[in-house]
Scaffold this active site. Structure first.
Site, PDB file in Angstrom:
ATOM      1  N   SER A  54       0.832  -1.205   0.000  1.00  0.00           N
ATOM      2  CA  SER A  54       0.000   0.000   0.000  1.00  0.00           C
ATOM      3  C   SER A  54       0.866   1.255   0.000  1.00  0.00           C
ATOM      4  O   SER A  54       0.617   2.200  -0.753  1.00  0.00           O
ATOM      5  CB  SER A  54      -0.917   0.003   1.228  1.00  0.00           C
ATOM      6  OG  SER A  54      -1.746  -1.129   1.231  1.00  0.00           O
ATOM      7  N   LYS A  72       0.279 -10.153   7.481  1.00  0.00           N
ATOM      8  CA  LYS A  72       0.527  -8.804   7.982  1.00  0.00           C
ATOM      9  C   LYS A  72      -0.809  -8.245   8.422  1.00  0.00           C
ATOM     10  O   LYS A  72      -1.744  -8.160   7.624  1.00  0.00           O
ATOM     11  CB  LYS A  72       1.141  -7.911   6.903  1.00  0.00           C
ATOM     12  CG  LYS A  72       1.337  -6.466   7.357  1.00  0.00           C
ATOM     13  CD  LYS A  72       1.767  -5.548   6.222  1.00  0.00           C
ATOM     14  CE  LYS A  72       1.910  -4.104   6.710  1.00  0.00           C
ATOM     15  NZ  LYS A  72       2.187  -3.151   5.600  1.00  0.00           N
TER      16      LYS A  72
END
Length: 327
Positions: free
Chosen positions: A57, A181
Protein backbone atom coordinates in the site's frame (compact mmCIF):
# COMPACT_ATOMS: atom_id res chain seq x y z
CA UNK A 1 7.38 -27.02 2.64
CA UNK A 2 7.76 -23.25 2.28
CA UNK A 3 9.19 -21.30 5.20
CA UNK A 4 8.10 -17.82 6.34
CA UNK A 5 10.24 -14.70 6.16
CA UNK A 6 12.77 -14.51 9.02
CA UNK A 7 11.57 -12.63 12.11
CA UNK A 8 12.49 -8.99 12.54
CA UNK A 9 11.68 -5.54 11.19
CA UNK A 10 10.62 -5.07 7.58
CA UNK A 11 9.86 -1.82 5.80
CA UNK A 12 6.98 -1.28 3.37
CA UNK A 13 8.93 1.03 1.09
CA UNK A 14 7.35 3.78 -0.97
CA UNK A 15 7.79 3.75 -4.73
CA UNK A 16 9.83 6.76 -5.78
CA UNK A 17 8.97 8.78 -8.86
CA UNK A 18 11.13 11.29 -10.71
CA UNK A 19 11.11 14.90 -9.54
CA UNK A 20 9.10 17.65 -11.17
CA UNK A 21 12.45 19.10 -12.21
CA UNK A 22 13.33 16.05 -14.32
CA UNK A 23 13.18 16.31 -18.12
CA UNK A 24 10.96 13.23 -18.36
CA UNK A 25 8.51 14.32 -15.66
CA UNK A 26 4.87 13.61 -16.50
CA UNK A 27 2.28 15.24 -14.19
CA UNK A 28 -0.21 12.46 -14.86
CA UNK A 29 2.11 9.50 -14.20
CA UNK A 30 5.69 10.43 -13.34
CA UNK A 31 8.19 7.67 -14.27
CA UNK A 32 9.57 5.50 -11.48
CA UNK A 33 12.89 6.65 -10.03
CA UNK A 34 14.89 3.42 -9.77
CA UNK A 35 18.06 5.21 -8.64
CA UNK A 36 16.38 6.65 -5.55
CA UNK A 37 14.55 3.37 -4.96
CA UNK A 38 17.87 1.57 -4.81
CA UNK A 39 19.50 4.21 -2.60
CA UNK A 40 16.69 4.01 -0.04
CA UNK A 41 16.64 0.21 -0.09
CA UNK A 42 20.38 -0.03 0.51
CA UNK A 43 20.16 2.56 3.30
CA UNK A 44 17.59 0.37 5.06
CA UNK A 45 19.52 -2.87 4.59
CA UNK A 46 22.67 -1.23 5.99
CA UNK A 47 20.67 0.05 8.97
CA UNK A 48 19.66 -3.43 10.15
CA UNK A 49 16.25 -3.79 8.48
CA UNK A 50 15.58 -7.51 7.98
CA UNK A 51 13.79 -7.23 4.63
CA UNK A 52 11.60 -5.09 2.42
CA UNK A 53 8.01 -5.10 1.29
CA UNK A 54 8.00 -3.55 -2.17
CA UNK A 55 4.77 -2.56 -3.96
CA UNK A 56 2.52 -2.70 -0.93
CA UNK A 57 0.00 0.00 0.00
CA UNK A 58 2.84 2.38 0.86
CA UNK A 59 4.41 1.54 -2.49
CA UNK A 60 1.30 2.70 -4.39
CA UNK A 61 1.03 -0.74 -6.00
CA UNK A 62 -2.36 0.12 -7.50
CA UNK A 63 -0.77 3.03 -9.40
CA UNK A 64 1.88 0.94 -11.20
CA UNK A 65 1.75 -1.11 -14.37
CA UNK A 66 3.08 -4.66 -14.35
CA UNK A 67 6.06 -3.46 -16.39
CA UNK A 68 6.88 -0.84 -13.76
CA UNK A 69 6.42 -3.41 -11.01
CA UNK A 70 9.06 -5.58 -12.63
CA UNK A 71 11.45 -2.65 -13.09
CA UNK A 72 11.23 -1.66 -9.43
CA UNK A 73 11.59 -5.20 -8.06
CA UNK A 74 14.37 -6.30 -10.39
CA UNK A 75 16.25 -3.01 -9.95
CA UNK A 76 16.37 -3.41 -6.18
CA UNK A 77 17.22 -7.11 -6.38
CA UNK A 78 20.12 -6.49 -8.75
CA UNK A 79 21.44 -3.72 -6.49
CA UNK A 80 21.30 -5.99 -3.45
CA UNK A 81 23.23 -8.72 -5.25
CA UNK A 82 25.81 -6.21 -6.45
CA UNK A 83 26.29 -4.68 -2.98
CA UNK A 84 26.70 -7.98 -1.13
CA UNK A 85 23.15 -8.49 0.17
CA UNK A 86 22.67 -11.87 -1.46
CA UNK A 87 19.26 -13.43 -0.81
CA UNK A 88 18.11 -10.34 1.11
CA UNK A 89 14.36 -10.88 1.70
CA UNK A 90 12.04 -9.06 -0.69
CA UNK A 91 8.28 -9.42 -0.28
CA UNK A 92 6.31 -8.21 -3.30
CA UNK A 93 2.83 -6.79 -2.76
CA UNK A 94 -0.22 -7.47 -4.92
CA UNK A 95 -3.31 -5.28 -4.97
CA UNK A 96 -5.61 -6.80 -7.55
CA UNK A 97 -8.78 -8.74 -6.76
CA UNK A 98 -8.81 -10.99 -9.80
CA UNK A 99 -7.24 -14.36 -8.94
CA UNK A 100 -5.64 -14.83 -12.35
CA UNK A 101 -4.11 -11.34 -12.37
CA UNK A 102 -2.93 -11.73 -8.77
CA UNK A 103 -1.13 -14.93 -9.74
CA UNK A 104 0.37 -13.20 -12.80
CA UNK A 105 1.77 -10.50 -10.52
CA UNK A 106 3.20 -13.16 -8.23
CA UNK A 107 4.83 -14.90 -11.20
CA UNK A 108 6.30 -11.56 -12.29
CA UNK A 109 7.55 -10.95 -8.76
CA UNK A 110 9.38 -14.25 -8.70
CA UNK A 111 10.95 -13.53 -12.08
CA UNK A 112 12.11 -10.14 -10.78
CA UNK A 113 13.75 -11.72 -7.72
CA UNK A 114 11.20 -11.55 -4.89
CA UNK A 115 11.01 -14.54 -2.56
CA UNK A 116 7.54 -13.88 -1.16
CA UNK A 117 4.23 -12.25 -2.06
CA UNK A 118 2.05 -10.10 0.19
CA UNK A 119 -1.49 -10.58 -1.05
CA UNK A 120 -4.17 -8.09 -0.10
CA UNK A 121 -7.56 -9.31 1.10
CA UNK A 122 -10.11 -8.62 -1.68
CA UNK A 123 -12.63 -6.04 -0.53
CA UNK A 124 -14.69 -4.76 -3.44
CA UNK A 125 -17.75 -6.83 -2.51
CA UNK A 126 -17.38 -6.21 1.21
CA UNK A 127 -21.07 -6.47 1.96
CA UNK A 128 -21.34 -9.89 0.34
CA UNK A 129 -17.98 -11.31 1.44
CA UNK A 130 -17.97 -14.37 3.68
CA UNK A 131 -15.13 -16.02 5.54
CA UNK A 132 -15.58 -19.12 3.37
CA UNK A 133 -15.24 -16.98 0.25
CA UNK A 134 -12.03 -15.43 1.59
CA UNK A 135 -10.64 -18.88 2.41
CA UNK A 136 -11.42 -20.14 -1.09
CA UNK A 137 -9.93 -17.01 -2.72
CA UNK A 138 -6.62 -17.26 -0.86
CA UNK A 139 -6.49 -21.03 -1.34
CA UNK A 140 -6.89 -20.57 -5.09
CA UNK A 141 -4.13 -17.94 -5.20
CA UNK A 142 -1.79 -19.99 -3.01
CA UNK A 143 -2.37 -23.14 -5.07
CA UNK A 144 -1.19 -21.29 -8.18
CA UNK A 145 1.48 -18.96 -6.82
CA UNK A 146 5.12 -19.81 -7.64
CA UNK A 147 6.26 -18.15 -4.40
CA UNK A 148 4.94 -18.41 -0.83
CA UNK A 149 2.41 -15.74 0.12
CA UNK A 150 1.45 -13.80 3.22
CA UNK A 151 -2.11 -12.62 3.84
CA UNK A 152 -2.32 -8.84 3.93
CA UNK A 153 -5.18 -7.80 6.20
CA UNK A 154 -5.63 -4.03 5.97
CA UNK A 155 -9.31 -3.20 6.44
CA UNK A 156 -8.61 0.48 5.75
CA UNK A 157 -7.91 -0.22 2.07
CA UNK A 158 -10.11 -3.33 1.74
CA UNK A 159 -13.49 -1.70 2.29
CA UNK A 160 -13.37 -2.71 5.97
CA UNK A 161 -13.56 -6.43 5.22
CA UNK A 162 -12.72 -8.32 8.41
CA UNK A 163 -10.80 -11.59 8.43
CA UNK A 164 -11.53 -13.40 11.69
CA UNK A 165 -8.90 -15.40 13.61
CA UNK A 166 -10.52 -18.72 12.69
CA UNK A 167 -9.96 -17.94 9.00
CA UNK A 168 -6.25 -17.39 9.62
CA UNK A 169 -6.14 -20.71 11.49
CA UNK A 170 -7.60 -22.46 8.45
CA UNK A 171 -5.38 -20.71 5.88
CA UNK A 172 -2.24 -21.25 7.98
CA UNK A 173 -2.51 -24.96 7.14
CA UNK A 174 -1.89 -24.27 3.45
CA UNK A 175 1.73 -25.18 2.58
CA UNK A 176 2.16 -22.08 0.41
CA UNK A 177 0.70 -19.55 2.89
CA UNK A 178 3.48 -18.64 5.30
CA UNK A 179 2.22 -15.71 7.32
CA UNK A 180 0.21 -12.54 7.55
CA UNK A 181 0.53 -8.80 7.98
CA UNK A 182 -2.14 -7.35 10.26
CA UNK A 183 -2.53 -3.63 9.62
CA UNK A 184 -5.18 -2.74 12.16
CA UNK A 185 -5.33 -1.79 15.81
CA UNK A 186 -7.01 -4.89 17.22
CA UNK A 187 -4.35 -6.40 19.47
CA UNK A 188 -6.80 -9.09 20.54
CA UNK A 189 -6.89 -10.35 16.94
CA UNK A 190 -3.10 -10.28 16.84
CA UNK A 191 -3.07 -12.41 19.98
CA UNK A 192 -5.65 -14.87 18.65
CA UNK A 193 -3.50 -15.46 15.58
CA UNK A 194 0.07 -15.16 16.89
CA UNK A 195 -0.60 -17.14 20.08
CA UNK A 196 -2.99 -19.72 18.63
CA UNK A 197 -1.68 -23.18 19.68
CA UNK A 198 -3.42 -24.74 16.66
CA UNK A 199 -1.14 -22.82 14.27
CA UNK A 200 2.39 -24.03 13.55
CA UNK A 201 4.20 -20.73 14.02
CA UNK A 202 7.42 -22.10 12.56
CA UNK A 203 5.52 -22.24 9.24
CA UNK A 204 3.19 -19.25 9.65
CA UNK A 205 4.56 -15.92 10.92
CA UNK A 206 2.40 -13.06 12.16
CA UNK A 207 3.65 -9.51 11.54
CA UNK A 208 2.02 -6.31 12.71
CA UNK A 209 1.76 -3.51 10.20
CA UNK A 210 2.12 -0.89 12.93
CA UNK A 211 5.31 -0.17 14.87
CA UNK A 212 2.99 1.40 17.45
CA UNK A 213 2.12 -2.14 18.52
CA UNK A 214 5.56 -3.72 18.31
CA UNK A 215 6.33 -4.30 22.00
CA UNK A 216 2.88 -5.64 22.95
CA UNK A 217 2.42 -7.90 19.93
CA UNK A 218 5.90 -9.41 20.16
CA UNK A 219 5.03 -10.49 23.69
CA UNK A 220 2.09 -12.50 22.32
CA UNK A 221 4.08 -14.21 19.57
CA UNK A 222 4.34 -11.82 16.63
CA UNK A 223 7.41 -12.33 14.46
CA UNK A 224 8.03 -8.60 14.09
CA UNK A 225 6.68 -5.62 12.22
CA UNK A 226 6.31 -4.38 8.65
CA UNK A 227 6.46 -0.77 9.67
CA UNK A 228 6.27 2.50 7.75
CA UNK A 229 8.16 4.66 10.27
CA UNK A 230 11.10 2.27 10.03
CA UNK A 231 11.53 3.67 6.53
CA UNK A 232 13.01 6.82 8.08
CA UNK A 233 13.90 5.69 11.62
CA UNK A 234 15.20 2.17 10.87
CA UNK A 235 17.77 1.82 13.64
CA UNK A 236 15.34 2.94 16.33
CA UNK A 237 12.65 0.46 15.32
CA UNK A 238 15.21 -2.36 15.04
CA UNK A 239 16.51 -1.47 18.51
CA UNK A 240 12.95 -1.59 19.85
CA UNK A 241 12.47 -5.02 18.30
CA UNK A 242 15.74 -6.30 19.79
CA UNK A 243 14.67 -5.10 23.23
CA UNK A 244 11.14 -6.48 22.80
CA UNK A 245 12.26 -10.05 22.10
CA UNK A 246 14.44 -10.26 25.21
CA UNK A 247 13.02 -12.89 27.56
CA UNK A 248 14.75 -11.58 30.65
CA UNK A 249 15.43 -7.87 30.13
CA UNK A 250 17.19 -5.88 32.81
CA UNK A 251 15.35 -3.09 34.59
CA UNK A 252 17.26 -0.59 32.45
CA UNK A 253 16.21 -2.43 29.26
CA UNK A 254 12.58 -2.46 30.37
CA UNK A 255 12.70 1.29 30.88
CA UNK A 256 14.51 1.82 27.59
CA UNK A 257 12.05 -0.21 25.52
CA UNK A 258 9.03 1.46 27.11
CA UNK A 259 10.41 4.92 26.37
CA UNK A 260 11.45 3.91 22.86
CA UNK A 261 8.02 2.41 22.19
CA UNK A 262 6.46 5.69 23.34
CA UNK A 263 8.62 7.68 20.94
CA UNK A 264 7.97 5.31 18.01
CA UNK A 265 4.24 5.28 18.74
CA UNK A 266 4.11 9.08 18.87
CA UNK A 267 5.93 9.54 15.55
CA UNK A 268 3.87 6.78 13.95
CA UNK A 269 0.81 9.01 14.25
CA UNK A 270 2.24 10.90 11.26
CA UNK A 271 2.06 7.68 9.23
CA UNK A 272 -1.42 6.85 10.52
CA UNK A 273 -2.67 10.32 9.58
CA UNK A 274 -1.04 10.75 6.17
CA UNK A 275 -0.03 7.25 5.00
CA UNK A 276 2.44 7.06 2.14
CA UNK A 277 2.31 10.86 1.74
CA UNK A 278 3.57 11.28 5.30
CA UNK A 279 6.20 8.59 4.86
CA UNK A 280 7.56 10.21 1.71
CA UNK A 281 7.58 13.60 3.42
CA UNK A 282 9.62 12.20 6.31
CA UNK A 283 12.07 10.31 4.09
CA UNK A 284 12.64 13.40 2.00
CA UNK A 285 13.10 15.79 4.94
CA UNK A 286 15.08 13.49 7.22
CA UNK A 287 17.05 11.27 4.83
CA UNK A 288 17.20 13.59 1.78
CA UNK A 289 15.81 10.91 -0.51
CA UNK A 290 12.99 11.45 -2.99
CA UNK A 291 10.47 14.21 -3.43
CA UNK A 292 7.73 14.74 -0.79
CA UNK A 293 5.39 15.54 -3.68
CA UNK A 294 6.47 12.40 -5.53
CA UNK A 295 3.20 10.49 -5.67
CA UNK A 296 0.74 9.59 -8.43
CA UNK A 297 -2.77 10.90 -8.85
CA UNK A 298 -5.14 10.99 -7.11
CA UNK A 299 -2.49 11.52 -4.42
CA UNK A 300 -1.18 15.03 -4.89
CA UNK A 301 1.24 17.26 -3.01
CA UNK A 302 3.07 16.62 0.24
CA UNK A 303 1.43 16.70 3.65
CA UNK A 304 -1.32 19.33 3.82
CA UNK A 305 0.04 22.49 5.38
CA UNK A 306 3.64 21.84 4.36
CA UNK A 307 6.20 23.42 6.71
CA UNK A 308 3.56 24.56 9.19
CA UNK A 309 2.17 21.05 9.57
CA UNK A 310 5.65 19.50 9.77
CA UNK A 311 6.53 21.95 12.55
CA UNK A 312 3.71 20.47 14.68
CA UNK A 313 5.54 17.13 14.64
CA UNK A 314 9.03 18.52 15.10
CA UNK A 315 9.39 17.92 18.86
CA UNK A 316 8.36 14.26 18.51
CA UNK A 317 10.55 13.75 15.45
CA UNK A 318 13.56 15.38 17.10
CA UNK A 319 13.18 13.10 20.14
CA UNK A 320 13.31 9.98 17.98
CA UNK A 321 16.06 11.40 15.77
CA UNK A 322 18.17 11.74 18.91
CA UNK A 323 17.72 8.02 19.53
CA UNK A 324 18.50 7.24 15.89
CA UNK A 325 21.78 9.12 15.97
CA UNK A 326 22.93 7.18 19.05
CA UNK A 327 22.62 3.84 17.27
Amino acid sequence: MATPPPPGIYVPVPTFFVSKKAANYDPVAAPVDIETQIAHSLYLARSGIRGLVILGSTGEAIHLTNKERFEVLSGVRQAFEKEGFKDYPIIAGTATQNIEETVEQLKGAKEAGAQYGLTLVPGYFAGASTQEGIIRWFTSVADRSPIPILIYHYPGVSNNVKVVPATFETLAKHPNIVGCKLSHGDVSYHTQVASNPSIDHSKFATFTGLGQQLLPVVTVGAAGAIDGSAGFFPKSVVRLYDLSVKNQPTDDEVRERRLLQFKVSAVEELVVKYGTVGIKEAISRLRKLGDPDGTRLPLFGGIPGGDAEWAKWQVLIDALEEEELKL
